[in-house]
Structure formats: C-alpha cells, structure tokens
Design a protein around this motif. Structure first.
Motif, PDB file in Angstrom:
ATOM      1  N   ALA A 103      38.519  54.360  45.566  1.00 14.82           N
ATOM      2  CA  ALA A 103      38.583  54.258  47.025  1.00 14.82           C
ATOM      3  C   ALA A 103      37.159  54.233  47.562  1.00 14.82           C
ATOM      4  CB  ALA A 103      39.344  55.435  47.610  1.00 14.82           C
TER       5      ALA A 103
ATOM      6  N   THR B 163      38.455  51.823  52.785  1.00 13.88           N
ATOM      7  CA  THR B 163      38.818  52.490  54.034  1.00 13.88           C
ATOM      8  C   THR B 163      38.442  51.613  55.216  1.00 13.88           C
ATOM      9  OG1 THR B 163      38.568  54.696  53.105  1.00 13.88           O
ATOM     10  CG2 THR B 163      38.362  54.502  55.477  1.00 13.88           C
TER      11      THR B 163
ATOM     12  N   VAL C  10      42.830  51.510  52.965  1.00 15.81           N
ATOM     13  CA  VAL C  10      43.217  52.817  53.483  1.00 15.81           C
ATOM     14  C   VAL C  10      43.020  52.743  54.989  1.00 15.81           C
ATOM     15  CG1 VAL C  10      42.804  55.289  53.507  1.00 15.81           C
ATOM     16  CG2 VAL C  10      42.452  54.001  51.391  1.00 15.81           C
TER      17      VAL C  10
ATOM     18  N   TRP D 234      47.424  52.582  52.222  1.00 20.03           N
ATOM     19  CA  TRP D 234      47.519  54.025  52.424  1.00 20.03           C
ATOM     20  C   TRP D 234      47.146  54.327  53.878  1.00 20.03           C
ATOM     21  CZ3 TRP D 234      44.621  56.727  47.763  1.00 20.03           C
ATOM     22  CH2 TRP D 234      45.238  56.354  46.561  1.00 20.03           C
TER      23      TRP D 234
ATOM     24  N   GLY E 290      45.351  57.354  56.165  1.00 23.67           N
ATOM     25  CA  GLY E 290      44.642  58.619  56.227  1.00 23.67           C
ATOM     26  C   GLY E 290      45.233  59.506  57.306  1.00 23.67           C
TER      27      GLY E 290
ATOM     28  N   THR F 251      51.914  55.523  52.117  1.00 22.53           N
ATOM     29  CA  THR F 251      51.275  56.545  51.289  1.00 22.53           C
ATOM     30  C   THR F 251      50.351  57.398  52.149  1.00 22.53           C
ATOM     31  OG1 THR F 251      51.343  55.173  49.300  1.00 22.53           O
ATOM     32  CG2 THR F 251      49.748  56.965  49.333  1.00 22.53           C
ATOM     33  N   GLN F 252      50.577  58.708  52.127  1.00 22.33           N
ATOM     34  CA  GLN F 252      49.771  59.635  52.912  1.00 22.33           C
ATOM     35  C   GLN F 252      48.487  59.965  52.150  1.00 22.33           C
ATOM     36  OE1 GLN F 252      51.372  60.947  56.144  1.00 22.33           O
ATOM     37  NE2 GLN F 252      52.145  58.955  55.491  1.00 22.33           N
ATOM     38  N   TYR F 253      47.362  59.940  52.855  1.00 19.26           N
ATOM     39  CA  TYR F 253      46.061  60.225  52.234  1.00 19.26           C
ATOM     40  C   TYR F 253      45.511  61.478  52.899  1.00 19.26           C
ATOM     41  CZ  TYR F 253      41.603  58.868  49.967  1.00 19.26           C
ATOM     42  OH  TYR F 253      40.481  58.809  49.181  1.00 19.26           O
TER      43      TYR F 253
ATOM     44  N   ALA G  18      48.584  61.016  48.394  1.00 21.61           N
ATOM     45  CA  ALA G  18      47.306  61.101  47.689  1.00 21.61           C
ATOM     46  C   ALA G  18      46.482  62.212  48.338  1.00 21.61           C
ATOM     47  CB  ALA G  18      46.558  59.774  47.774  1.00 21.61           C
TER      48      ALA G  18
ATOM     49  N   TYR H 107      42.711  63.948  48.698  1.00 18.50           N
ATOM     50  CA  TYR H 107      41.277  63.693  48.566  1.00 18.50           C
ATOM     51  C   TYR H 107      40.516  65.004  48.596  1.00 18.50           C
ATOM     52  CZ  TYR H 107      36.612  62.099  50.243  1.00 18.50           C
ATOM     53  OH  TYR H 107      35.271  61.871  50.417  1.00 18.50           O
TER      54      TYR H 107
END
Length: 259
Positions: free
Chosen positions: A36, A63, A90, A123, A125, A139-141, A165, A167
C-alpha cells in the motif's frame, strides 16, 4: 521467490510505504502479498511506470483522498490517469495536512460512493469516517488502536463478514529507545495518550519517568512493536479477532524490513 526477511518472521500480510521517505520500487524486495502506497501530496505520487513495475510482482494499492483535486470523483479526477489498471486504490477522506482549506470542506460520503461505483474493489480508510466507511461495505482499512481486537470480535459476532485490513506502524525490535524514536511522536498524538502525558514531555528516546511509561504502553496499543516473534503473535491475535489483512508501516525505515 523472495528470500525470507524480518517481515516474514513477523507474519505481516502487507506493507505500507511512504513515497516521500523511500523509493517505493524497492518494495519489490519485500516478501509480502500487498504493498500500500500512502498519499503525501501529489508531488510524491509515483509515476505510472514505477507503479506498473511494482504491480508486476505483487498487489499494489495507492491511497487516494477523495476530497483532493486530482482524485475527486465529483470534480477534478485527472490524477487517476497516472494509475495503471493493474493498481488498486485505498479511498480515504484525506489527511488535513495534505489538503487545502477548500478541499477539507468537501463532503466525504458522496465522494466515497461515487468512487466505489467506478472502483468497487477499492479499500476504504476508516479514520475519522468510521460509520460512513462501514456503510459502503468495502474492505475496511483501520488504524490499530487499543480497542481494535475487541471491536473486530464484536463485528464478527454481530455478523459482519466483510474484509478488514489493519494498519500499524511497525518496529521489529524490543529496544525501548529504538521504539520511542520510531513511534513515540506518532503515539503521543493519539488522544488518550496526549491526555495521559505530562505537560511538555519529550516523546523520543530521551523521555523519562512517567512520560516514558505512557509512551511505551501506547506503543504496544497503537503500533506493532517488539521482537519479530512477538509481533507475529500480535498479528495472529488480530487475525483471530477478525482481521483479514495486517499491514505494517516500517517506522524505522525500509531497510529494517529488508534485513
């Protein structure tokens, strides 16, 4: 196949690279499934050729702040032309430090929705927009916090079956000074930590007494720190709670991930 590294021992699924700090093309040497690339302003966006080369060997996600000119799906989205088809995204609201006053005033929710219409596999964020992000179903980041495992467990028990995901800044050593130099300033900005710290406390390896205790405890809460075997145990616990991907940012520099 790439040789084993510290990242392998720590059992990370992905790494996050900051293009203002390193040559992201060196990410090809890290044995992970996903890379990423964080957003640090348009001047640091890697060029198309670099992204294509990196994506030839691994999944690459860039991102993209949906409020920023160049990535705004309801306005100027010209920077999307830089991203090759082989690279994912993202979607984030965007860190205020990299946005103009006008960009900060733009509504997030309609822009996330519009961006997902054209890139449904992106994804999202969750920082500062948790409920909006959850509503998208993407997809949750998430940023690692002291409550992440508890929240993941609750989500799974409630029936959420989407991907999550996590971080976290990562420091693959148990040396306390190295940990504080790498993530002390980062964890000090988390609200509970800032409240607990003594006034005017230093946040690096020079911290002493109560400040040092608070910062080291916070590093365990908000980052992945310690010997590789200890970090591997933490990543396993996150997956057990419900995380599908654990993403580590090399807080001591990329070299520490290539050892």
């Amino acid at each position: 196949m790439l040789p084993p590294s510290a990242v392998t021992s720590a059992d990370l699924d992905a790494v996050a690279l900051k293009p203002a700090e390193c040559d992201v093309s060196r990410g090809r040497s890290i044995p992970v499934e996903t890379i990423a690339i964080d957003y640090e302003g348009p001047e640091h966006l890697p060029d198309t050729e670099t992204l294509e080369t990196l994506a030839a060997d691994t999944e690459v996600l860039v991102t993209t702040p949906v409020r920023a000119d160049g990535f705004d799906p309801l306005g100027d989205d010209s920077l999307l032309e830089v991203l090759p088809e082989s690279v994912g995204r993202v979607l984030v609201a965007g860190h205020p430090a990299y946005l103009t006053d006008e960009e900060r005033r733009r509504a997030v929710a309609p822009r996330l929705g519009a961006a997902l219409e054209t890139d449904p596999d992106a994804w999202v964020g969750t920082e500062s927009v948790e409920r909006i992000a959850m509503a998208t179903g993407a997809t949750q980041y998430d940023l690692l916090s002291r409550s992440t495992e508890r929240e993941l467990t609750a989500l799974r028990q409630a029936g959420f079956d989407g991907e999550v995901a996590v971080y976290a800044p990562t420091v693959l050593t148990d040396d306390e000074d190295a940990i504080l130099d790498a993530v002390g300033d980062y964890v000090s900005r988390r609200r509970p930590v800032a409240t607990a710290l003594p006034d005017d406390a230093t946040t690096d390896s020079s911290a002493t007494g109560r400040a040092r205790e608070v910062l080291l405890a916070a590093a365990d809460d908000y980052a992945l720190v310690g010997a590789e075997i200890d970090v591997a145990a933490r990543t396993a616990a996150l997956r057990e709670a419900g995380a599908t991907t654990v993403v580590g940012y090399p807080a001591r520099g990329l070299e520490a991930f290539l050892e």
